[in-house]
Design a protein around this motif. Structure first.
Motif, PDB file in Angstrom:
ATOM      1  N   SER A  83       0.831  -1.210   0.000  1.00  0.00           N
ATOM      2  CA  SER A  83       0.000   0.000   0.000  1.00  0.00           C
ATOM      3  C   SER A  83       0.863   1.256   0.000  1.00  0.00           C
ATOM      4  CB  SER A  83      -0.945  -0.007   1.201  1.00  0.00           C
ATOM      5  OG  SER A  83      -0.215   0.009   2.408  1.00  0.00           O
ATOM      6  N   ASN A  86       0.154   5.506  -1.682  1.00  0.00           N
ATOM      7  CA  ASN A  86      -0.272   6.744  -1.021  1.00  0.00           C
ATOM      8  C   ASN A  86       0.915   7.617  -0.619  1.00  0.00           C
ATOM      9  OD1 ASN A  86      -3.022   6.259  -1.254  1.00  0.00           O
ATOM     10  ND2 ASN A  86      -3.121   5.161   0.677  1.00  0.00           N
ATOM     11  N   ASN A 126      -6.815   6.164  -3.834  1.00  0.00           N
ATOM     12  CA  ASN A 126      -8.235   6.084  -3.516  1.00  0.00           C
ATOM     13  C   ASN A 126      -8.795   7.483  -3.244  1.00  0.00           C
ATOM     14  OD1 ASN A 126     -10.768   5.255  -2.773  1.00  0.00           O
ATOM     15  ND2 ASN A 126     -10.121   4.323  -0.839  1.00  0.00           N
ATOM     16  N   ILE A 127      -9.329   8.112  -4.294  1.00  0.00           N
ATOM     17  CA  ILE A 127      -9.972   9.419  -4.151  1.00  0.00           C
ATOM     18  C   ILE A 127     -11.333   9.354  -4.835  1.00  0.00           C
ATOM     19  CG2 ILE A 127      -7.858  10.779  -3.948  1.00  0.00           C
ATOM     20  CD1 ILE A 127      -8.155  11.487  -6.928  1.00  0.00           C
ATOM     21  N   ASP A 128     -12.199  10.287  -4.476  1.00  0.00           N
ATOM     22  CA  ASP A 128     -13.543  10.292  -5.038  1.00  0.00           C
ATOM     23  C   ASP A 128     -13.544  10.838  -6.472  1.00  0.00           C
ATOM     24  OD1 ASP A 128     -14.449  13.410  -4.731  1.00  0.00           O
ATOM     25  OD2 ASP A 128     -13.151  12.756  -3.087  1.00  0.00           O
ATOM     26  N   ILE A 153      -6.690  14.212   0.921  1.00  0.00           N
ATOM     27  CA  ILE A 153      -7.447  12.964   1.083  1.00  0.00           C
ATOM     28  C   ILE A 153      -6.499  11.808   1.402  1.00  0.00           C
ATOM     29  CG2 ILE A 153      -8.815  11.237  -0.166  1.00  0.00           C
ATOM     30  CD1 ILE A 153     -10.099  13.653  -1.694  1.00  0.00           C
ATOM     31  N   VAL A 154      -5.425  11.709   0.656  1.00  0.00           N
ATOM     32  CA  VAL A 154      -4.455  10.631   0.846  1.00  0.00           C
ATOM     33  C   VAL A 154      -3.795  10.735   2.225  1.00  0.00           C
ATOM     34  CG1 VAL A 154      -2.182   9.842   0.059  1.00  0.00           C
ATOM     35  CG2 VAL A 154      -4.042  10.129  -1.572  1.00  0.00           C
ATOM     36  N   LEU A 157      -6.219   9.425   4.711  1.00  0.00           N
ATOM     37  CA  LEU A 157      -6.280   7.956   4.673  1.00  0.00           C
ATOM     38  C   LEU A 157      -5.097   7.344   5.402  1.00  0.00           C
ATOM     39  CD1 LEU A 157      -7.324   7.361   0.938  1.00  0.00           C
ATOM     40  CD2 LEU A 157      -8.717   6.922   2.973  1.00  0.00           C
ATOM     41  N   MET A 158      -3.912   7.885   5.162  1.00  0.00           N
ATOM     42  CA  MET A 158      -2.726   7.355   5.844  1.00  0.00           C
ATOM     43  C   MET A 158      -2.835   7.585   7.351  1.00  0.00           C
ATOM     44  SD  MET A 158       0.567   8.118   3.368  1.00  0.00           S
ATOM     45  CE  MET A 158       0.461   9.901   3.454  1.00  0.00           C
ATOM     46  N   ARG A 160      -5.528   7.926   9.239  1.00  0.00           N
ATOM     47  CA  ARG A 160      -6.567   7.125   9.880  1.00  0.00           C
ATOM     48  C   ARG A 160      -6.332   5.617   9.770  1.00  0.00           C
ATOM     49  NH1 ARG A 160      -9.402  10.812   7.103  1.00  0.00           N
ATOM     50  NH2 ARG A 160     -10.043   9.324   5.521  1.00  0.00           N
ATOM     51  N   ASP A 161      -5.605   5.175   8.746  1.00  0.00           N
ATOM     52  CA  ASP A 161      -5.505   3.752   8.481  1.00  0.00           C
ATOM     53  C   ASP A 161      -4.072   3.219   8.618  1.00  0.00           C
ATOM     54  OD1 ASP A 161      -6.411   1.196   7.619  1.00  0.00           O
ATOM     55  OD2 ASP A 161      -5.789   1.662   5.578  1.00  0.00           O
ATOM     56  N   SER A 162      -3.195   3.645   7.746  1.00  0.00           N
ATOM     57  CA  SER A 162      -1.830   3.097   7.695  1.00  0.00           C
ATOM     58  C   SER A 162      -1.011   3.445   8.931  1.00  0.00           C
ATOM     59  CB  SER A 162      -1.096   3.616   6.455  1.00  0.00           C
ATOM     60  OG  SER A 162      -1.840   3.385   5.295  1.00  0.00           O
TER      61      SER A 162
END
Length: 185
Positions: A83, A86, A126-128, A153-154, A157-158, A160-162
């Motif tokens: 992943s 990002n 992963n963007i809208d 956005i990226v 994501l990083m 909150r997730d990675s």
């Protein structure tokens, strides 16, 4: 006929070499965790990677990314999870913002778009759809901020997730343990 025999022999030789290389890699501690442990203890002794710096990484993604070692270790972690697109995109955007030449900016904007933004891109992030379309319009007359929405956005994501996964990972914990032992000594 000799070329077929020769090519089969070469193929077998390559397979044997691949098997030997895999064994050597495994023997040397070929997994990411052991490689990073070796690098971190070496870096801690020679280049200033220390417990205090590494403990700062747990305060925020921003602090992790602002550290040369933190960035490299986080990239390696993301790569191990397949992943890393990002962080790769985020870094490309940071470099893109430093471009002064409008010609280079236009060229780089198109490359970034093709590699990360367009649908079915090789390293698609992963963007809208709305953000993707805004960027598509923006790169016709690119500015330093044309990727800011996607970059935000990226980063989110990083963050909150990675990033939380990284902090809980065996890799980060092993690095913290190895440097905290050096502090005790």
């Amino acid at each position: 006929m000799p070329s077929l025999v020769t090519s089969q022999a070469r193929e077998l030789q390559h397979l044997n070499m691949d098997t030997e290389n895999k064994k050597k890699t495994k023997d040397r501690g070929g997994n990411l965790k052991s490689r990073l442990q070796c690098r971190s203890s070496h870096a801690a002794n020679t280049e200033g990677l220390c417990f205090e710096e590494m403990s700062q990484w747990s305060h925020s993604l921003e602090r992790l990314l602002s550290s040369k070692y933190g960035m490299k270790i986080f990239q390696a972690f993301l790569k191990s999870e397949f992943s890393d697109e990002n962080i790769e995109f985020w870094l490309m955007c940071e470099d893109y913002k430093k471009i002064n030449s409008s010609f280079r900016m236009s060229s780089r904007a198109k490359k970034i778009f093709k590699r990360y933004i367009q649908a079915e891109a090789p390293r698609e992030i992963n963007i809208d759809h709305r953000t993707r379309e805004i960027i598509r319009r923006n790169i016709k007359a690119p500015t330093t901020v044309c990727f800011d929405d996607a970059q935000r956005i990226v980063y989110g994501l990083m963050e909150r997730d990675s990033y939380p996964r990284f902090l809980k990972s065996d890799i980060y914990q092993a690095l913290m343990d190895s440097t905290s032992e050096e502090v005790k000594v």
